[in-house]
Design an enzyme around this catalytic site. Structure first.
Site, PDB file in Angstrom:
ATOM      1  N   ASP A  43       8.305 -24.346 -23.811  1.00  0.00           N
ATOM      2  CA  ASP A  43       8.135 -24.572 -22.378  1.00  0.00           C
ATOM      3  C   ASP A  43       6.785 -24.002 -21.944  1.00  0.00           C
ATOM      4  O   ASP A  43       6.601 -22.785 -21.916  1.00  0.00           O
ATOM      5  CB  ASP A  43       9.273 -23.888 -21.604  1.00  0.00           C
ATOM      6  CG  ASP A  43       9.199 -24.183 -20.116  1.00  0.00           C
ATOM      7  OD1 ASP A  43       9.799 -25.185 -19.689  1.00  0.00           O
ATOM      8  OD2 ASP A  43       8.524 -23.430 -19.383  1.00  0.00           O
ATOM      9  N   TYR A  48      -0.231 -22.250 -16.953  1.00  0.00           N
ATOM     10  CA  TYR A  48      -0.187 -21.115 -17.886  1.00  0.00           C
ATOM     11  C   TYR A  48      -1.489 -20.978 -18.687  1.00  0.00           C
ATOM     12  O   TYR A  48      -1.694 -19.961 -19.349  1.00  0.00           O
ATOM     13  CB  TYR A  48       0.995 -21.220 -18.875  1.00  0.00           C
ATOM     14  CG  TYR A  48       2.374 -21.282 -18.238  1.00  0.00           C
ATOM     15  CD1 TYR A  48       2.565 -21.004 -16.882  1.00  0.00           C
ATOM     16  CD2 TYR A  48       3.487 -21.619 -18.993  1.00  0.00           C
ATOM     17  CE1 TYR A  48       3.827 -21.073 -16.301  1.00  0.00           C
ATOM     18  CE2 TYR A  48       4.762 -21.682 -18.418  1.00  0.00           C
ATOM     19  CZ  TYR A  48       4.914 -21.419 -17.076  1.00  0.00           C
ATOM     20  OH  TYR A  48       6.169 -21.488 -16.517  1.00  0.00           O
ATOM     21  N   LYS A  73       4.167 -28.896 -17.154  1.00  0.00           N
ATOM     22  CA  LYS A  73       4.428 -29.019 -15.711  1.00  0.00           C
ATOM     23  C   LYS A  73       3.158 -29.318 -14.936  1.00  0.00           C
ATOM     24  O   LYS A  73       2.068 -28.882 -15.328  1.00  0.00           O
ATOM     25  CB  LYS A  73       5.034 -27.703 -15.169  1.00  0.00           C
ATOM     26  CG  LYS A  73       6.143 -27.132 -16.041  1.00  0.00           C
ATOM     27  CD  LYS A  73       6.816 -25.910 -15.448  1.00  0.00           C
ATOM     28  CE  LYS A  73       7.756 -25.258 -16.456  1.00  0.00           C
ATOM     29  NZ  LYS A  73       7.101 -24.289 -17.352  1.00  0.00           N
ATOM     30  N   HIS A 106       6.134 -28.525 -10.901  1.00  0.00           N
ATOM     31  CA  HIS A 106       6.308 -27.079 -11.069  1.00  0.00           C
ATOM     32  C   HIS A 106       6.947 -26.427  -9.826  1.00  0.00           C
ATOM     33  O   HIS A 106       7.838 -25.595  -9.956  1.00  0.00           O
ATOM     34  CB  HIS A 106       4.936 -26.452 -11.374  1.00  0.00           C
ATOM     35  CG  HIS A 106       5.005 -25.172 -12.143  1.00  0.00           C
ATOM     36  ND1 HIS A 106       4.043 -24.800 -13.052  1.00  0.00           N
ATOM     37  CD2 HIS A 106       5.909 -24.165 -12.134  1.00  0.00           C
ATOM     38  CE1 HIS A 106       4.369 -23.620 -13.566  1.00  0.00           C
ATOM     39  NE2 HIS A 106       5.487 -23.213 -13.025  1.00  0.00           N
ATOM     40  N   LYS A 228      10.921 -15.575 -23.141  1.00  0.00           N
ATOM     41  CA  LYS A 228       9.571 -15.335 -23.639  1.00  0.00           C
ATOM     42  C   LYS A 228       9.509 -13.943 -24.271  1.00  0.00           C
ATOM     43  O   LYS A 228      10.086 -12.982 -23.746  1.00  0.00           O
ATOM     44  CB  LYS A 228       8.582 -15.448 -22.473  1.00  0.00           C
ATOM     45  CG  LYS A 228       7.181 -14.983 -22.785  1.00  0.00           C
ATOM     46  CD  LYS A 228       6.903 -13.633 -22.148  1.00  0.00           C
ATOM     47  CE  LYS A 228       5.566 -13.063 -22.542  1.00  0.00           C
ATOM     48  NZ  LYS A 228       5.373 -11.706 -21.996  1.00  0.00           N
ATOM     49  N   SER A 229       8.810 -13.850 -25.376  1.00  0.00           N
ATOM     50  CA  SER A 229       8.465 -12.548 -25.945  1.00  0.00           C
ATOM     51  C   SER A 229       7.264 -12.755 -26.854  1.00  0.00           C
ATOM     52  O   SER A 229       7.095 -13.833 -27.418  1.00  0.00           O
ATOM     53  CB  SER A 229       9.635 -11.969 -26.755  1.00  0.00           C
ATOM     54  OG  SER A 229       9.212 -10.760 -27.359  1.00  0.00           O
ATOM     55  N   ARG A 234      11.772  -9.360 -31.292  1.00  0.00           N
ATOM     56  CA  ARG A 234      12.492  -9.915 -30.142  1.00  0.00           C
ATOM     57  C   ARG A 234      12.538 -11.445 -30.192  1.00  0.00           C
ATOM     58  O   ARG A 234      13.508 -12.064 -29.748  1.00  0.00           O
ATOM     59  CB  ARG A 234      11.845  -9.468 -28.834  1.00  0.00           C
ATOM     60  CG  ARG A 234      12.092  -8.003 -28.535  1.00  0.00           C
ATOM     61  CD  ARG A 234      11.330  -7.586 -27.313  1.00  0.00           C
ATOM     62  NE  ARG A 234      11.643  -6.244 -26.894  1.00  0.00           N
ATOM     63  CZ  ARG A 234      11.023  -5.619 -25.899  1.00  0.00           C
ATOM     64  NH1 ARG A 234      10.050  -6.240 -25.231  1.00  0.00           N
ATOM     65  NH2 ARG A 234      11.355  -4.404 -25.577  1.00  0.00           N
TER      66      ARG A 234
HETATM   67  P1  NAD Z   1      12.047 -13.683 -19.389  1.00  0.00           P
HETATM   68  O1  NAD Z   1      13.268 -13.436 -18.578  1.00  0.00           O
HETATM   69  O2  NAD Z   1      12.103 -14.613 -20.542  1.00  0.00           O
HETATM   70  O3  NAD Z   1      11.547 -12.253 -19.844  1.00  0.00           O
HETATM   71  C1  NAD Z   1      10.492 -12.060 -20.718  1.00  0.00           C
HETATM   72  C2  NAD Z   1      10.244 -10.554 -20.833  1.00  0.00           C
HETATM   73  O4  NAD Z   1      11.475  -9.887 -21.126  1.00  0.00           O
HETATM   74  C3  NAD Z   1       9.301 -10.203 -21.984  1.00  0.00           C
HETATM   75  O5  NAD Z   1       7.967 -10.204 -21.548  1.00  0.00           O
HETATM   76  C4  NAD Z   1       9.790  -8.830 -22.387  1.00  0.00           C
HETATM   77  O6  NAD Z   1       9.234  -7.859 -21.539  1.00  0.00           O
HETATM   78  C5  NAD Z   1      11.273  -8.900 -22.113  1.00  0.00           C
HETATM   79  N1  NAD Z   1      12.069  -9.289 -23.301  1.00  0.00           N
HETATM   80  C6  NAD Z   1      12.138 -10.507 -23.902  1.00  0.00           C
HETATM   81  N2  NAD Z   1      12.998 -10.470 -24.923  1.00  0.00           N
HETATM   82  C7  NAD Z   1      13.488  -9.223 -24.980  1.00  0.00           C
HETATM   83  C8  NAD Z   1      14.427  -8.574 -25.823  1.00  0.00           C
HETATM   84  N3  NAD Z   1      15.038  -9.230 -26.810  1.00  0.00           N
HETATM   85  N4  NAD Z   1      14.697  -7.274 -25.588  1.00  0.00           N
HETATM   86  C9  NAD Z   1      14.096  -6.592 -24.577  1.00  0.00           C
HETATM   87  N5  NAD Z   1      13.202  -7.155 -23.748  1.00  0.00           N
HETATM   88  C10 NAD Z   1      12.903  -8.460 -23.944  1.00  0.00           C
HETATM   89  O7  NAD Z   1      10.899 -14.081 -18.336  1.00  0.00           O
HETATM   90  P2  NAD Z   1       9.766 -15.184 -18.197  1.00  0.00           P
HETATM   91  O8  NAD Z   1       8.766 -15.147 -19.266  1.00  0.00           O
HETATM   92  O9  NAD Z   1       9.284 -15.062 -16.800  1.00  0.00           O
HETATM   93  O10 NAD Z   1      10.592 -16.544 -18.281  1.00  0.00           O
HETATM   94  C11 NAD Z   1      10.774 -17.281 -19.460  1.00  0.00           C
HETATM   95  C12 NAD Z   1      10.079 -18.618 -19.365  1.00  0.00           C
HETATM   96  O11 NAD Z   1      10.507 -19.326 -18.200  1.00  0.00           O
HETATM   97  C13 NAD Z   1       8.563 -18.501 -19.165  1.00  0.00           C
HETATM   98  O12 NAD Z   1       7.890 -18.141 -20.341  1.00  0.00           O
HETATM   99  C14 NAD Z   1       8.258 -19.884 -18.676  1.00  0.00           C
HETATM  100  O13 NAD Z   1       8.257 -20.807 -19.749  1.00  0.00           O
HETATM  101  C15 NAD Z   1       9.441 -20.164 -17.753  1.00  0.00           C
HETATM  102  N6  NAD Z   1       9.134 -19.835 -16.333  1.00  0.00           N
HETATM  103  C16 NAD Z   1       9.067 -20.865 -15.453  1.00  0.00           C
HETATM  104  C17 NAD Z   1       8.793 -20.626 -14.114  1.00  0.00           C
HETATM  105  C18 NAD Z   1       8.744 -21.767 -13.155  1.00  0.00           C
HETATM  106  O14 NAD Z   1       8.340 -21.586 -12.010  1.00  0.00           O
HETATM  107  N7  NAD Z   1       9.142 -22.957 -13.548  1.00  0.00           N
HETATM  108  C19 NAD Z   1       8.567 -19.329 -13.653  1.00  0.00           C
HETATM  109  C20 NAD Z   1       8.642 -18.266 -14.590  1.00  0.00           C
HETATM  110  C21 NAD Z   1       8.942 -18.548 -15.909  1.00  0.00           C
END
Ligand code: NAD
Length: 273
Positions: A43, A48, A73, A106, A228-229, A234
């Site tokens: 995604d 980005y 997006k 988006h 995301k990580s 992770r």
């Molecule tokens: P997320 O909830 O996936 O959290 C990611 C963060 O959580 C990492 O940076 C890390 O700090 C922590 N993390 C991840 N795995 C972990 C684990 N196993 N243990 C402990 N901590 C952990 O948040 P995100 O990146 O904001 O969202 C995921 C995806 O959603 C984005 O990468 C993107 O593709 C999408 N997104 C879309 C929009 C939109 O407006 N459409 C907005 C935000 C994100």
């Protein structure tokens, strides 16, 4: 990995990998690692700044194009019929692909009131075979109703902020009634839910981590997720959620954590840039 059929046609892997805030210089390595760990759904977004590197990683992986589901997006300054078509062409060129699997608006940016025009461009891109499925992100029920009423075309997905502290029950019901798949962004609330005692207790009981409990909860609700990580351990942990099950009672315990608390912007007012 389970898949969900979008509008009965295009199969999307239910768990993928998100690359928001993955710096372009790290993206090739991180996406390659995710693909090696078994993720088959990426995604990304024009906003980005890492579409080019996502495309490079997919090619470098040696996987065939059909084996990786790619979402991108159209961002807020690209609303409007012709702008959206141009933005799509630019995304495709950066990705160096000949089609994308899912293209999303988006944000609705209601202040500019152009998302219906944008949606008309999306329908054409899908009909031209450049996009396999089309959807939206951050749409509220009123925005969904409007594009459906004015074009007759229901989005395949709505990608919205959704995690244990912001569960969006009303919007999820609306999606179910309209057969729109719910995609949950920030499924872990960017880590903000992982210290919750209910989740850490469930984690201990299942011999899993709190992140795995939350991702499993999403999958059992029927949400599509893409945590995301950039941390190798992770990345592997987040996809290792298919070998256990939460009971109905455990699902309810997590349902009770809802506080209606957003970490991201309000879709009714967000206009950036
Ligand atoms: P997320 O909830 O996936 O959290 C990611 C963060 O959580 C990492 O940076 C890390 O700090 C922590 N993390 C991840 N795995 C972990 C684990 N196993 N243990 C402990 N901590 C952990 O948040 P995100 O990146 O904001 O969202 C995921 C995806 O959603 C984005 O990468 C993107 O593709 C999408 N997104 C879309 C929009 C939109 O407006 N459409 C907005 C935000 C994100």
């Amino acid at each position: 990995m389970p898949t969900i059929a979008l509008r009965g046609a295009v199969d999307i892997p239910q768990l993928g990998f998100g690359v928001f805030q993955v710096p372009p210089d790290d993206t090739i390595e991180v996406v390659l690692r995710a693909l090696q760990a078994g993720y088959r759904h990426i995604d990304t977004a024009a906003a980005y700044g890492n579409e080019a590197q996502v495309g490079q990683a997919i090619r470098a992986s040696g996987l065939s194009r059909e084996d990786v589901f790619v979402t991108t997006k159209c961002f807020n300054d690209d609303h409007g019929y012709q702008q959206a078509r141009n933005a799509f062409k630019d995304s495709l060129e950066r990705l160096e692909l000949n089609h994308v699997d899912l293209y999303l608006i988006h944000w609705p940016v209601p202040a500019h009131d152009r998302y219906v025009e944008t949606w008309r461009a999306f329908i054409e891109l899908r009909d031209e075979g450049l996009v396999r499925a089309i959807g939206v992100s951050n749409f509220q029920p009123a925005h969904l109703r409007r594009i459906i009423e004015e074009t007759g075309e229901t989005p395949a997905v709505n990608q919205v902020e959704l995690h244990p502290y912001h569960q969006q029950p009303g919007l999820r019901r609306e999606h179910e009634e309209r057969e729109i798949v719910t995609e949950a962004w920030s499924p872990l609330a960017q880590g903000g839910v992982l210290e919750d005692p209910v989740l850490t207790t469930l984690a201990r009981e299942h011999g899993k981590t709190a992140a795995q409990i939350v991702l499993r909860w999403h999958l059992q609700l029927g949400n599509v997720v893409f945590p995301k990580s950039v941390t190798p351990q992770r990345i592997e942990e987040n996809i290792d959620v298919l070998d256990f099950h939460l009971s109905a009672r455990e699902m309810e315990q997590i349902a009770d954590l809802d506080r209606g608390e957003r970490i991201g912007p309000d879709p009714d007012t967000f206009v950036r840039p």
